[in-house]
Design a protein around this motif. Structure first.
Motif, PDB file in Angstrom:
ATOM      1  N   LEU A   1       9.759 -22.322 -77.068  1.00 50.74           N
ATOM      2  CA  LEU A   1       9.324 -23.572 -76.595  1.00 50.74           C
ATOM      3  C   LEU A   1       8.190 -24.037 -77.177  1.00 50.74           C
ATOM      4  CD1 LEU A   1      10.170 -23.213 -72.726  1.00 50.74           C
ATOM      5  CD2 LEU A   1      11.308 -24.699 -74.480  1.00 50.74           C
ATOM      6  N   PRO A   2       7.781 -25.369 -77.328  1.00 51.37           N
ATOM      7  CA  PRO A   2       6.693 -25.737 -78.215  1.00 51.37           C
ATOM      8  C   PRO A   2       5.262 -25.103 -77.793  1.00 51.37           C
ATOM      9  CG  PRO A   2       7.896 -27.673 -77.534  1.00 51.37           C
ATOM     10  CD  PRO A   2       8.401 -26.377 -76.868  1.00 51.37           C
ATOM     11  N   VAL A   3       4.309 -24.645 -78.612  1.00 52.26           N
ATOM     12  CA  VAL A   3       3.063 -24.264 -78.404  1.00 52.26           C
ATOM     13  C   VAL A   3       2.103 -25.531 -78.125  1.00 52.26           C
ATOM     14  CG1 VAL A   3       2.295 -24.418 -80.875  1.00 52.26           C
ATOM     15  CG2 VAL A   3       1.245 -22.820 -79.223  1.00 52.26           C
ATOM     16  N   ALA A   4       2.509 -26.708 -78.690  1.00 54.01           N
ATOM     17  CA  ALA A   4       1.603 -27.807 -78.288  1.00 54.01           C
ATOM     18  C   ALA A   4       1.888 -28.351 -76.920  1.00 54.01           C
ATOM     19  CB  ALA A   4       1.846 -28.758 -79.413  1.00 54.01           C
ATOM     20  N   ALA A   5       0.759 -29.127 -76.364  1.00 52.82           N
ATOM     21  CA  ALA A   5       1.056 -29.481 -75.117  1.00 52.82           C
ATOM     22  C   ALA A   5       2.194 -30.579 -75.118  1.00 52.82           C
ATOM     23  CB  ALA A   5      -0.339 -30.336 -74.529  1.00 52.82           C
ATOM     24  N   GLN A   6       3.121 -30.585 -74.070  1.00 51.39           N
ATOM     25  CA  GLN A   6       3.990 -31.679 -73.726  1.00 51.39           C
ATOM     26  C   GLN A   6       3.562 -32.480 -72.753  1.00 51.39           C
ATOM     27  OE1 GLN A   6       6.925 -31.482 -75.990  1.00 51.39           O
ATOM     28  NE2 GLN A   6       5.373 -30.439 -77.047  1.00 51.39           N
ATOM     29  N   PRO A   7       4.322 -33.874 -72.601  1.00 54.26           N
ATOM     30  CA  PRO A   7       3.707 -34.661 -71.580  1.00 54.26           C
ATOM     31  C   PRO A   7       3.629 -34.149 -70.240  1.00 54.26           C
ATOM     32  CG  PRO A   7       5.356 -35.668 -73.135  1.00 54.26           C
ATOM     33  CD  PRO A   7       5.366 -34.369 -73.383  1.00 54.26           C
ATOM     34  N   THR A   8       4.551 -33.521 -69.866  1.00 54.06           N
ATOM     35  CA  THR A   8       4.685 -32.952 -68.533  1.00 54.06           C
ATOM     36  C   THR A   8       5.325 -31.460 -68.366  1.00 54.06           C
ATOM     37  OG1 THR A   8       6.775 -33.876 -67.908  1.00 54.06           O
ATOM     38  CG2 THR A   8       4.926 -35.237 -67.434  1.00 54.06           C
ATOM     39  N   VAL A   9       5.270 -31.115 -67.364  1.00 55.56           N
ATOM     40  CA  VAL A   9       6.274 -29.644 -67.274  1.00 55.56           C
ATOM     41  C   VAL A   9       7.325 -30.061 -67.284  1.00 55.56           C
ATOM     42  CG1 VAL A   9       6.563 -27.856 -65.654  1.00 55.56           C
ATOM     43  CG2 VAL A   9       4.182 -28.402 -65.838  1.00 55.56           C
ATOM     44  N   ASP A  10       7.743 -31.092 -66.625  1.00 52.24           N
ATOM     45  CA  ASP A  10       9.194 -31.447 -66.697  1.00 52.24           C
ATOM     46  C   ASP A  10       9.690 -31.480 -67.847  1.00 52.24           C
ATOM     47  OD1 ASP A  10       9.507 -31.342 -63.771  1.00 52.24           O
ATOM     48  OD2 ASP A  10       9.278 -33.563 -63.588  1.00 52.24           O
ATOM     49  N   SER A  11       8.842 -31.973 -68.932  1.00 49.19           N
ATOM     50  CA  SER A  11       9.489 -31.984 -70.310  1.00 49.19           C
ATOM     51  C   SER A  11       9.725 -30.781 -70.893  1.00 49.19           C
ATOM     52  CB  SER A  11       8.327 -32.687 -71.449  1.00 49.19           C
ATOM     53  OG  SER A  11       7.829 -33.845 -70.891  1.00 49.19           O
ATOM     54  N   LEU A  12       9.015 -29.838 -70.684  1.00 53.31           N
ATOM     55  CA  LEU A  12       9.439 -28.375 -71.009  1.00 53.31           C
ATOM     56  C   LEU A  12      10.706 -27.726 -70.191  1.00 53.31           C
ATOM     57  CD1 LEU A  12       5.629 -26.747 -70.880  1.00 53.31           C
ATOM     58  CD2 LEU A  12       7.363 -26.875 -73.053  1.00 53.31           C
ATOM     59  N   VAL A  13      10.957 -28.196 -69.194  1.00 55.99           N
ATOM     60  CA  VAL A  13      12.182 -27.893 -68.404  1.00 55.99           C
ATOM     61  C   VAL A  13      13.053 -28.682 -69.079  1.00 55.99           C
ATOM     62  CG1 VAL A  13      13.252 -27.957 -66.302  1.00 55.99           C
ATOM     63  CG2 VAL A  13      11.107 -27.510 -66.148  1.00 55.99           C
ATOM     64  N   ASP A  14      13.159 -29.751 -69.468  1.00 51.90           N
ATOM     65  CA  ASP A  14      13.963 -30.727 -69.967  1.00 51.90           C
ATOM     66  C   ASP A  14      14.539 -29.741 -71.334  1.00 51.90           C
ATOM     67  OD1 ASP A  14      14.417 -32.493 -68.065  1.00 51.90           O
ATOM     68  OD2 ASP A  14      13.274 -34.100 -68.908  1.00 51.90           O
ATOM     69  N   ILE A  15      13.492 -29.519 -72.097  1.00 50.14           N
ATOM     70  CA  ILE A  15      13.737 -28.975 -73.475  1.00 50.14           C
ATOM     71  C   ILE A  15      14.550 -27.456 -73.185  1.00 50.14           C
ATOM     72  CG2 ILE A  15      12.642 -27.728 -75.449  1.00 50.14           C
ATOM     73  CD1 ILE A  15      10.417 -29.788 -75.031  1.00 50.14           C
ATOM     74  N   ALA A  16      14.188 -26.721 -72.260  1.00 49.20           N
ATOM     75  CA  ALA A  16      14.983 -25.579 -72.022  1.00 49.20           C
ATOM     76  C   ALA A  16      16.234 -25.781 -71.750  1.00 49.20           C
ATOM     77  CB  ALA A  16      14.162 -24.640 -70.908  1.00 49.20           C
TER      78      ALA A  16
END
Length: 337
Positions: free
Chosen positions: A11-26
């Protein structure tokens, strides 16, 4: 015939807009057949909270930090954390640990970067002891612990522990003591050389090579605008070589790119970031990842898949990539159904 490595997400090392963004990527990775979502922990959101959210928002994809450093949490706390993440994910946890480097450990956490290999070895031992549920008795060079055990039920199955490493001794340690080796910033030839160190560690530990999983994290970007994809990958590599201490530069030097690594780091540290990007040749860029048009990125990925001894390719993304560019890359480089 060598089995094709499974594909996972870094998953991206750079900050994403929200935690939900990381959940969506996963969740997108799960939809496209990726087997695990690895989450780097640097100086942004902590990995534990985000991985908990990913576990709750997905059904099948594995989870794991890459890499939980062996300085900012005590080994017993890391064991507790691993056990809890194993519970909330219904058994999908794999733990990646490693020393990180002095820039982060001393500059961010304020802890001396002392005996990184020995600490990694003792963390592996202690986390295994904690997650076994047995009363902890440990007498190491760094940690002496006794008298406590988990106050909850331990995991039904032991949690695999991968050790990160770039140098010969750290890779040997992974082969000797860990359940896997997590590699990053390696060329195909560099991987082949380090795999010899892994095999030596396996032999020293009197272990079976099939019991040690090798995960290689790659920077990838597959866009119709291939020039944009390659520019993002260049920016990412220049930052890691120039701004993240000496260990990436030293690793590249061991892999035959000593002059390039030295020049890139010098340009970056002098504030000449454009010059640092120009110093990254197409050859070096392709030797370390898969960036360009979808056709080019897929072709570059194949040479990493062909490395005998790599069990998993973790598809990572440049720091400057947008969420849409990350999602496009995930779809383009998805494993065959």
């Amino acid at each position: 015939m060598t089995q094709t490595p499974i594909r996972t997400l870094h998953l991206p090392v750079a900050a994403q807009p929200t935690v939900d963004s990381l959940v969506d990527i996963a969740r997108t990775g799960e939809k496209h057949g990726y087997k695990r979502a690895w989450l780097p922990e640097t100086w942004g959101r902590d990995a534990v909270t985000v991985l908990t959210q990913i576990a709750a928002g997905t059904e099948e994809i594995g989870i794991g930090p890459s890499i939980a450093n062996v300085y900012s949490r005590s080994p017993a706390l890391l064991g507790q954390t691993a056990a809890t993440l194993q519970e909330v994910s219904d058994g999908r946890m794999r733990l990646g640990i490693g020393p990180s480097g002095p820039a982060v450990i001393e500059g961010w956490h304020g802890v001396d970067f002392d005996r990184p290999l020995r600490r990694t070895r003792e963390y592996i031992d202690i986390v295994r002891a904690v997650t076994s549920g047995e009363t902890l008795y440990y007498d190491g060079d760094i940690f002496s612990l006794a008298g406590f055990r988990l106050r909850c039920d331990p995991p039904e199955e032991q949690i695999p522990i991968d050790a990160a490493g770039m140098g010969p001794k750290s890779v040997e340690l992974a082969g000797r003591f860990a359940d896997g080796w997590h590699a990053i910033v390696f060329t195909p030839e560099g991987m082949k050389e380090r795999l010899e160190d892994l095999r030596r560690g396996v032999e020293l530990g009197d272990r079976d090579r099939d019991d040690v999983r090798v995960t290689l994290s790659l920077t990838a970007c597959a866009l119709e605008d291939g020039d944009r994809a390659r520019e993002l990958a260049r920016q990412h590599l220049a930052f890691y070589v120039g701004a993240m201490g000496t260990y990436y530069r030293e690793s590249l030097s061991r892999q035959g790119y000593e002059q390039e690594a030295t020049d890139i780091a010098a340009a970056w540290s002098s504030g000449n970031h454009d010059e640092a990007l120009e110093l990254i040749s197409d050859e070096l860029l392709d030797d370390l990842g898969a960036a360009g048009t979808p056709e080019h990125a897929r072709a570059e990925l194949e040479k990493f898949e062909a490395i005998d001894g790599v069990d998993s390719l973790a598809i990572g993304f440049p720091r400057g990539a947008t969420t849409d560019e990350i999602l496009q890359t995930i779809e383009v480089l998805a494993p065959e159904p």
